[in-house]
Design a protein around this motif. Sequence first.
Motif, mmCIF file in Angstrom:
data_model
loop_
_atom_site.group_PDB
_atom_site.id
_atom_site.type_symbol
_atom_site.label_atom_id
_atom_site.label_comp_id
_atom_site.label_asym_id
_atom_site.label_seq_id
_atom_site.Cartn_x
_atom_site.Cartn_y
_atom_site.Cartn_z
ATOM 1 N N LEU A 7 47.539 2.706 -36.980
ATOM 2 C CA LEU A 7 47.447 2.023 -35.690
ATOM 3 C C LEU A 7 46.299 2.612 -34.887
ATOM 4 C CD1 LEU A 7 48.714 0.110 -33.509
ATOM 5 C CD2 LEU A 7 50.132 2.066 -32.841
ATOM 6 N N VAL A 14 48.987 -2.428 -25.375
ATOM 7 C CA VAL A 14 49.570 -3.048 -26.571
ATOM 8 C C VAL A 14 49.869 -1.983 -27.623
ATOM 9 C CG1 VAL A 14 49.154 -4.675 -28.470
ATOM 10 C CG2 VAL A 14 48.468 -5.274 -26.143
ATOM 11 N N GLY A 15 48.900 -1.104 -27.886
ATOM 12 C CA GLY A 15 49.072 -0.083 -28.914
ATOM 13 C C GLY A 15 50.242 0.852 -28.662
ATOM 14 N N ILE A 66 46.937 -1.934 -38.068
ATOM 15 C CA ILE A 66 46.969 -2.722 -36.838
ATOM 16 C C ILE A 66 45.865 -2.157 -35.935
ATOM 17 C CG2 ILE A 66 48.313 -3.539 -34.868
ATOM 18 C CD1 ILE A 66 50.843 -2.983 -36.529
ATOM 19 N N HIS A 67 44.865 -2.969 -35.709
ATOM 20 C CA HIS A 67 43.683 -2.525 -34.961
ATOM 21 C C HIS A 67 43.733 -3.043 -33.528
ATOM 22 C CE1 HIS A 67 39.712 -1.372 -33.936
ATOM 23 N NE2 HIS A 67 39.144 -2.545 -34.148
ATOM 24 N N CYS A 68 44.076 -2.131 -32.618
ATOM 25 C CA CYS A 68 44.160 -2.466 -31.186
ATOM 26 C C CYS A 68 43.044 -1.822 -30.379
ATOM 27 C CB CYS A 68 45.486 -1.961 -30.607
ATOM 28 S SG CYS A 68 46.950 -2.658 -31.327
ATOM 29 N N THR A 94 35.175 -1.350 -35.438
ATOM 30 C CA THR A 94 35.949 -2.372 -36.141
ATOM 31 C C THR A 94 35.386 -2.608 -37.532
ATOM 32 O OG1 THR A 94 36.550 -3.420 -34.058
ATOM 33 C CG2 THR A 94 36.758 -4.772 -36.037
ATOM 34 N N ILE A 112 43.957 -7.169 -33.282
ATOM 35 C CA ILE A 112 44.353 -7.663 -31.966
ATOM 36 C C ILE A 112 43.072 -8.049 -31.227
ATOM 37 C CG2 ILE A 112 45.519 -7.113 -29.795
ATOM 38 C CD1 ILE A 112 47.392 -7.036 -32.261
ATOM 39 N N SER A 113 42.955 -9.303 -30.893
ATOM 40 C CA SER A 113 41.750 -9.766 -30.224
ATOM 41 C C SER A 113 42.040 -10.040 -28.757
ATOM 42 C CB SER A 113 41.208 -11.016 -30.921
ATOM 43 O OG SER A 113 39.926 -11.325 -30.428
ATOM 44 N N SER A 114 41.439 -11.073 -28.209
ATOM 45 C CA SER A 114 41.566 -11.337 -26.785
ATOM 46 C C SER A 114 41.400 -12.819 -26.501
ATOM 47 C CB SER A 114 40.489 -10.555 -26.026
ATOM 48 O OG SER A 114 40.422 -10.972 -24.698
ATOM 49 N N LYS A 142 34.274 -8.859 -29.481
ATOM 50 C CA LYS A 142 35.508 -9.251 -30.177
ATOM 51 C C LYS A 142 35.233 -10.418 -31.122
ATOM 52 C CE LYS A 142 39.068 -6.770 -28.846
ATOM 53 N NZ LYS A 142 39.941 -6.141 -29.802
#
Length: 144
Positions: A7, A14-15, A66-68, A94, A112-114, A142
């Motif tokens: 993570l 979020v993370g 999981i990339h936050c 990233t 996790i984007s935006s 992003k």
Amino acid sequence: MNDVVLLTGANGFVGSNLLKSLSYNYDVVAISRSKPKFKCKWVKFVTLSEINFTEVFKNYKPKFVIHCAAIAHNKAPFFKKNEKYLKNINLVYTRELIKASLLYKPLKFIFISSISVFSYKPKMYINEKSELGPTNLYAEFKLQ
């Protein structure tokens, strides 16, 4: 032994909430600038040149990523003065994480984007087919 989740951004909103939930059923390896509050193995992130994602994958063998991690700052002067730093965290970090993932092949890679990558209008329904139109530098990175 539980499955391992890697993570990033474990101290962001979020993370940190994901870490709290995941730590009950998974062994979580968190990459972040400061030590997370919840149970995990911690890999300290200082700069891109000081972290070797390949070594992280080799040592911990995550099944899920999981990339936050991102720098999301809504103040335009911050973006303009720190564009290189933002690019390193939001884009280069990233890409390096993805390269290591392609080598070690975790079962899932969740990015996790935006919502800010979309050309948004009030009361508009957004899904993966919506028109792209980043609203700031953060969203542009992003999208890339």
